[in-house]
Design an enzyme around this catalytic site. Structure first.
Site, PDB file in Angstrom:
ATOM      1  N   SER A 739       0.873  -1.325  -0.067  1.00  0.00           N
ATOM      2  CA  SER A 739      -0.100   0.229   0.006  1.00  0.00           C
ATOM      3  C   SER A 739       0.684   1.282   0.041  1.00  0.00           C
ATOM      4  O   SER A 739       0.273   2.349  -0.247  1.00  0.00           O
ATOM      5  CB  SER A 739      -1.001  -0.088   1.096  1.00  0.00           C
ATOM      6  OG  SER A 739      -0.156   0.265   2.137  1.00  0.00           O
ATOM      7  N   LYS A 782      -6.711   3.505   8.734  1.00  0.00           N
ATOM      8  CA  LYS A 782      -5.685   4.361   8.169  1.00  0.00           C
ATOM      9  C   LYS A 782      -6.455   5.889   8.187  1.00  0.00           C
ATOM     10  O   LYS A 782      -5.643   6.968   8.397  1.00  0.00           O
ATOM     11  CB  LYS A 782      -5.336   4.039   6.722  1.00  0.00           C
ATOM     12  CG  LYS A 782      -4.350   2.852   6.743  1.00  0.00           C
ATOM     13  CD  LYS A 782      -4.002   2.307   5.376  1.00  0.00           C
ATOM     14  CE  LYS A 782      -3.411   1.146   5.152  1.00  0.00           C
ATOM     15  NZ  LYS A 782      -3.285   0.805   3.776  1.00  0.00           N
TER      16      LYS A 782
END
Ligand code: ADP
Length: 848
Positions: A739, A782
């Site tokens: 990511s 996140k």
């Protein structure tokens, strides 16, 4: 059919011990004649015949070689030499093992040297074993009598000794005529007596002579047993002494008291066992054990072991359970009262409880709460027990790497004990508690077996009604126990275990949620723990927010709780000292706190606690914790302007990472220098992350012209004479996953274009060589991390749009989300004013 011995036999002259037919004797050979016999006859001979020798007893000890042959006993025993062992120490000699076969008489001495050889006549019949029964017919009364004595003698001996048992069998199986010889060599007889038996060639005579010997032995044994008797009883003292003592009324000593108590204990124990409600199988085992216990002397180590075992068996809640008081509405209120937010979790728990209410013996899945530390997984478990009115027991599994921790040790080990499940049941005393299996993701594995495998049996509703702990060794029904597991991540839970559990994700909290949790739950709890009242301390919401943003960076509330604890401690000191002070709260900061307004004093100087030591205020004035006080107690803020600082130069971008402890923001730094086109990566990266870095560079190199990216010398080949170094700070933590792709691209784009990335932008997403942005996991955590860090714009992959729904509205309101499908969009969003690509001509080409 009788077996014949050779008519000429070499003679072995012995002077001690008498070999009788049917027995075996070991004799030392050291005289020169005998040595010669062994050497030239036994050791050199090759046939079975050559191993047969005549053993002549009672020869006088030959002192030297030159001696004439001494006078020989007329009758000897033909023997088979079974074994010869030679040795040179202290002088050369042999040890012979000889088995007697039959009597013989010397007819004529044939030669004397080097060893005597004689012509012999066989005196006993050597029957083949198949014929043995024939001889029984010839037995007279004498042999019958002899046989009886022999049996009597043998039965006086301890039959548990294997040799004695064998002898008893031999008595029945051997031809009776062989018995006198064999028994004479077994019982205690002198050489002289043996010699007499040897000389008794007639069978009848032999029987006659042996009977007195047997009788003597029997009498001797009787005498021996009489003297031994009291000693033998010693062993049985524990059991036998008590009735005697009671009859005799001997005043008891303290030791006796103990003994009596112990005995009473055992009786009590037995009573308890019989009245307890344990399963039939367990009862059977217990009764067997208590019988053994009664017979056992207390000094035996096994006594304590067995007693502990029985006590545990009695204590276990075989049939004892608490009554569930389950009312869903009450449960909802209780859960809401105990925990703020966590709606998804509470909803699932209520569903679970509702099904339980409708169907009592639910074989439902085991719930497993997965989330960062401090988000309330354990405390929800406790609340569930409270709502159900059940006992609660927590079993910490972190670091457990021995399967006997779960399933117990076998009772054969010293210090063996039951596993944690059975132990827990003993502790709570009922068979339907709530067991919280804490940290199932941190089970270890070692040589002592895999505890996860042992847990499978515990957690499987189909199997756990007959869970067998190694220590108990009988099945215990665990089906009434409600198991709840907690974990930080599912990645390290063994798949088989994961399969049996229903995973409920518990994500981290938003700032607003944390403030609410702090004010509804944490602060009141801390005040109570420190003996403070709201009249003594005030913590306004802005202060809490300050603690959350500047002093903690976590998904849960544990460290927030600790900071609040630290504040309470500091205040407790002040209160205890009686020096109540108040700092002037800045109205703008404290804002909404109504309580605060009340306590604003006339003294308007903004001072911290320590500065106002001389300002004694009445004790009923609360201490107000504002930012100054916070700084004073907790020290300077730990997290602050980092974000804007870091982005003050090109080549830095902020990514978002997911860890088992919640989301994190992550800086990516890049720099370039003269070199040969090398890429250096630092910060403990996993393989996938390294690949992302290579992908990013390749994509940028192929698109350098479009974006007007050049290296230091102005060339579009970015790696020409240039080295690139990419660093992911916090090098102590291993990082992996795809990511970070978009972040690396952005960071490098900034480096090569010399432009700054917007300092309030964070991003996450996987990239491909074609410049597409692929979806990634952990979006909620996140985003919360970015929100915590005060970032404003978040770039996420387009296909992650659905994940945004999970995020609380107030967080979403604070943030701008950019949904990117390709890297162009990412770069455009990451730089102020966009990141313009030259209208590309080659675009068509690339499509081909
Ligand atoms: P975990 O097991 O997830 O690591 P704990 O259950 O030990 O975390 O929670 C830590 C502390 O935080 C506990 O004192 C708990 O009461 C508190 N807590 C966590 N979440 C909440 C919540 N939503 N409401 C109230 N208190 C909470």
């Amino acid at each position: 059919s009788a077996i014949q011995i050779p008519s000429r036999l070499p003679l072995l002259l012995t002077h001690e011990g008498v070999l009788l037919p049917g027995s075996t004797m070991r004799t030392s050979v050291d005289s020169p004649r005998n040595m010669q016999l062994v050497r030239s006859r036994l050791l050199k001979g090759t046939s079975l015949r050559s191993t047969i020798i005549g053993v002549i007893p009672n020869t006088s000890d030959p002192t030297s070689d030159c001696d004439d042959l001494p006078s020989l006993h007329r009758i000897g025993t033909a023997a088979l030499a079974v074994q010869v062992v030679g040795s040179n120490w202290p002088k050369p000699h042999y040890t012979l093992l000889v088995t007697g076969l039959c009597r013989f008489q010397i007819l004529q001495l044939l030669k004397e040297k080097p060893y005597p050889v004689a012509e012999v006549e066989q005196l006993d019949r050597l029957e083949q074993f198949t014929n043995q029964h024939k001889s029984e017919e010839e037995l007279g009364e004498l042999s019958e009598q002899f046989y009886k004595y022999a049996v009597q003698l043998v039965e006086m001996l301890d039959m548990s000794v294997p040799a004695v048992a064998k002898l008893r069998r031999l008595l029945d199986n051997l031809p009776r005529e062989a018995l006198p010889d064999i028994l004479t060599s077994i019982i205690r007889t002198s050489n002289q007596e043996k010699l007499q038996i040897l000389d008794a060639v007639r069978l009848e005579e032999r029987f006659k002579m042996t009977i007195p010997l047997l009788v003597r032995q029997i009498e001797g044994l009787k005498l021996l047993q009489k003297t031994r008797k009291p000693k033998q009883d010693d062993d049985k003292r524990v059991v036998a002494i008590r009735p005697n003592r009671r009859i005799n009324h001997i005043p008891s000593t303290t030791e006796d008291d103990d003994e009596e108590e112990d005995h009473d204990d055992v009786v009590m124990l037995e009573k308890k066992i019989r009245t307890s409600s344990m399963s039939e199988q367990a009862l059977r085992v217990c009764i067997k054990e208590i019988k053994r216990l009664k017979k056992m002397p207390q000094s035996m180590p096994e006594y304590a072991l067995t007693r502990n075992y029985l006590e545990l068996m009695v204590e276990l809640p075989w049939n004892k359970s608490t009554k569930d008081r389950l009312e869903i509405r009450a449960a909802r209120i209780l859960l809401d009262n105990d925990h703020y937010a966590m709606e998804k979790l509470k909803k699932r728990v209520l569903e679970y409880l509702a099904v339980r209410q409708l169907k009592n013996n639910l074989k439902g899945p085991i719930l497993c709460f997965v989330g960062p530390p401090g988000v309330g997984k354990t405390s929800v478990g406790r609340s569930i027990a409270k709502t159900l009115g059940r006992e609660f027991h927590r079993i910490a599994l972190g670091g457990v790497c021995d399967q006997s921790d779960i399933r117990g040790h076998r009772r054969t080990y010293v210090g063996s004990m039951p596993g944690r499940i059975i132990n827990g049941l003993k502790t709570v005393g009922v068979n339907n508690p709530v067991f919280l299996l804490d940290e199932v993701d941190k089970l270890g594995k070692s040589l002592q077996g895999d505890p996860a495998a042992a847990l499978l049996e515990v957690l499987d509703p189909e199997q756990n009604h007959s869970f067998t702990d190694h220590y108990l060794n009988v099945a215990f029904d665990l089906s009434q126990v409600l198991f709840i597991a907690t974990a930080n991540t599912t990645a390290t839970i063994p798949p088989a275990l994961l399969d049996r559990m229903e995973i409920i994700q518990v994500p981290g909290y938003t700032q607003e949620e944390k403030i609410e949790i702090a004010h509804r739950h944490l602060i009141p709890k801390q005040l109570e723990q420190h003996g403070l009242t709201p009249q003594q301390i005030q913590i306004p919401q802005v202060t809490t927010l300050d603690i959350i943003t500047r002093y903690t960076r976590e998904a849960g509330v544990r460290s927030l709780d600790r900071k609040l604890g630290a504040i309470c401690r500091a205040v407790a000191v002040k209160v205890a000292e009686g020096q109540h002070k108040e700092t002037k709260p800045d109205r703008a900061e404290v804002g909404e706190g109504e309580d605060c307004k009340e306590h604003v004093t006339e003294d308007a100087k903004p001072e911290s606690i320590s500065d106002t030591a001389d300002l004694a205020l009445p004790p009923e004035m609360p201490i107000l914790i504002d930012f100054h006080a916070l700084k004073d107690i907790l020290g300077p803020p730990m997290y602050e302007t980092e974000v804007s600082e870091r982005l003050s130069q090109p080549g830095v971008a902020i990514g978002l990472a997911w860890t088992p402890l919640g989301g994190e923001i992550m800086f990516v730094e890049a720099s370039r220098m003269d070199g040969e086109g090398q890429l250096t990566l630092t910060g403990q990266l996993g393989d996938v992350m390294k690949e992302s870095a290579h992908l990013a560079i390749s994509w940028l190199r192929s698109n350098a012209k479009r974006y007007q990216l050049t290296n230091a010398s102005g060339s579009f080949d970015l790696l020409d004479n240039t080295d690139i170094h990419l660093h992911f700070p916090a090098g102590a933590v291993t990082k992996d996953g795809p990511s970070a792709g978009v972040t690396i691209v952005t960071c490098l784009a900034s480096l090569f274009s010399g432009r700054l990335v917007c300092s309030d932008v964070a991003m996450t997403g996987e990239i491909t060589l074609r410049g597409l942005v692929l979806p990634v996991g952990g979006i909620k955590d996140k985003v919360l991390a970015a929100h915590r860090a005060g970032l404003k714009r978040i770039i996420i992959p387009q296909r992650n749009e659905k994940d945004l729904e999970e995020i609380a509205v107030n967080v979403r309101q604070d943030l701008t989300f950019v949904l990117a499908g390709c890297l162009d969009e990412v770069l455009n969003a990451a730089f102020d004013g966009g990141f313009a690509a030259k209208p590309r001509v080659e675009r068509l080409n690339s499509k081909l």
